[in-house]
Design an enzyme around this catalytic site. Structure first.
Site, PDB file in Angstrom:
ATOM      1  N   ASN A  92       0.853  -1.180   0.000  1.00 45.51           N
ATOM      2  CA  ASN A  92       0.000   0.000   0.000  1.00 45.51           C
ATOM      3  C   ASN A  92       0.891   1.232   0.000  1.00 45.51           C
ATOM      4  OD1 ASN A  92       0.598   0.880   2.766  1.00 45.51           O
ATOM      5  ND2 ASN A  92      -0.499  -0.983   3.371  1.00 45.51           N
ATOM      6  N   ARG A  93       0.257   2.397   0.064  1.00 44.31           N
ATOM      7  CA  ARG A  93       1.001   3.637  -0.175  1.00 44.31           C
ATOM      8  C   ARG A  93       1.601   4.239   1.099  1.00 44.31           C
ATOM      9  NH1 ARG A  93      -3.408   4.415  -3.279  1.00 44.31           N
ATOM     10  NH2 ARG A  93      -4.276   5.997  -1.897  1.00 44.31           N
TER      11      ARG A  93
END
Ligand code: PMT
Length: 401
Positions: free
Chosen positions: A214-215
């Site tokens: 994820n970011r």
């Protein structure tokens, strides 16, 4: 309310010795001034061969001291005035000669004199050729000074003035500032406390080349770790694969998957006072991890994902449990639901779609919701200041126990 950054309002004496690294002292003086410190720069004669007093005068906006016999000097009356007023003294770069002077209590220049006359913490960031650093004489001086409580910051490995690689390079400015912040904050309201912080996302492998991630950049967790360090805490930072330098004085445990993070946090929280889960561990992982890189066939590919453990929800222990809620709608309602579900003392609700907030930004806009129902809706702040607001609540919870 005392300012969060221990450097703000601090009186720092910056002693600069003669070295090819002397120019880096200008960057240190500049960053300290920007952090709100009052910086009194003291140059040795040999330092002035590398960098001019005017440089520091311009950067700090304050007089620069070079000659203790100068009748015009503001110190002509009280040559130990700097020493008495200092919150801390930093000598950067520190030469081998200055280490020898300090070790033997000499006071024949302003840097050595101020170091001898001050009762404030003295930090030393050495810079010299690797062989000079390794020499028995230097190492004997270092041992003597360490035994008297002088804090050594570096030297680092790297390219030296001689062109060779080795141990003797002045550490980077951020490292020096981190050491000063830790020193100045050592008696803060988390002194003697052990704080565990998690940061970043995780990588859930799909095959030897690919993963699901994820970011999360880790910035939120790293900022909380720095804030806790700057209040005197001993900090363990458990982080997924992130491209951030380890904050000075913080012990870092690198992990890859949610499973790895779960076991690392399980160990790190033994006997700790607080856990702050700012990480974004994956809730799911691929059911199967291919041994070889999955080949394109042109056909579609379906992935079966299986749930990962809920790390913070599965942890028992007397420590304060702070969770985050990364939400995109009904932020406070969704966040509040996690307090009971995960057994939290406090949850940090953040709308990760809000501008300049959430993943990757240097700022965040959060609402702190306590298990006691107390709500603090915070404005957009730096992640470092968000960290301090979270820790304010942690300190209050610890005090109530
Ligand atoms: O890292 P940055 O780029 O600075 O971005 C910061 C952030 C957006 C990642 C951070 O502010 C944030 O919101 N972190 C929590 C992200 C998350 O996983 O939120 P969640 O609502 O899915 O999880 C709720 C809580 O449970 C979190 O404390 C999380 O760490 C924890 N959790 C989640 C999954 C899991 N398997 N185990 C957990 O313990």
């Amino acid at each position: 309310m005392p300012h969060d950054d221990p450097l703000h309002g601090a009186r720092i004496v910056l002693g600069v010795c003669g070295s090819i690294a002397s120019y880096k002292a200008a960057d240190i003086a500049s960053k300290l001034t920007q952090a709100g410190a009052d910086v009194d720069v003291v140059l040795t004669d040999s330092a002035q061969k590398f960098v001019a007093p005017l440089t520091f005068r311009a950067l700090t906006g304050r007089p620069v001291f070079t000659d203790m016999y100068d009748p015009q000097s503001p110190l002509a009356e009280e040559h130990v005035a700097l020493a008495r007023a200092a919150s801390a003294m930093l000598i950067a770069p520190a030469s081998a000669t200055t280490l020898a002077r300090l070790a033997h209590g000499m006071a024949d220049n302003m840097v050595a004199l101020t170091a001898l006359a001050t009762t404030a913490p003295v930090l030393v960031a050495p810079a010299m050729d690797a062989q000079m650093w390794a020499h028995a004489a230097t190492q004997a001086n270092v041992a003597l000074l360490r035994g008297r409580g002088v804090i050594f910051v570096g030297p680092a490995e790297g390219r030296l003035a001689s062109g060779h690689m080795g141990l003797g390079r002045l550490v980077e400015t951020d490292v020096v500032l981190g050491a000063l912040r830790q020193t100045l904050g050592a008696s803060g309201d988390l002194a003697g406390r052990r704080v565990v912080v998690s940061a970043g996302g995780t990588h859930e492998p799909l095959d030897p080349v690919r993963f699901i991630g994820n970011r999360s950049s880790g910035k939120m967790g790293f900022a909380i770790a720095e804030a806790a360090r700057d209040r005197g805490a001993q900090v363990a930072l458990v982080c997924g694969p992130v491209a951030l330098a380890t904050p000075y004085g913080v012990s870092r445990i690198d992990v890859r998957t949610t499973d790895d993070m779960a076991s690392a946090i399980g160990h790190a929280t033994n006997g700790c006072d607080a856990l702050i889960m700012a990480a974004a561990p994956a809730d799911f992982r691929p059911a199967a991890v291919a041994d070889q890189k999955i080949k394109r066939t042109g056909a579609s590919l379906s992935l079966e994902l299986v749930p990962n453990a809920d790390i913070i929800g599965g942890l028992q222990g007397g420590f304060v449990k702070v969770g985050f809620a990364a939400e995109t709608e009904q932020v406070n309602a969704n966040a509040s639901g996690k307090i009971a579900k995960k057994g939290l003392d406090l949850i940090v609700a953040n709308d990760v779609t809000a501008p300049q907030a959430g993943f990757g930004h240097d700022t965040n806009r959060v609402t702190l919701i306590g298990a006691d129902g107390r709500i603090d809706e915070l404005p957009l702040l730096s992640k470092y200041d968000v960290g301090h607001r979270i820790l304010d609540r942690v300190v209050a919870i610890l005090a109530s126990r």
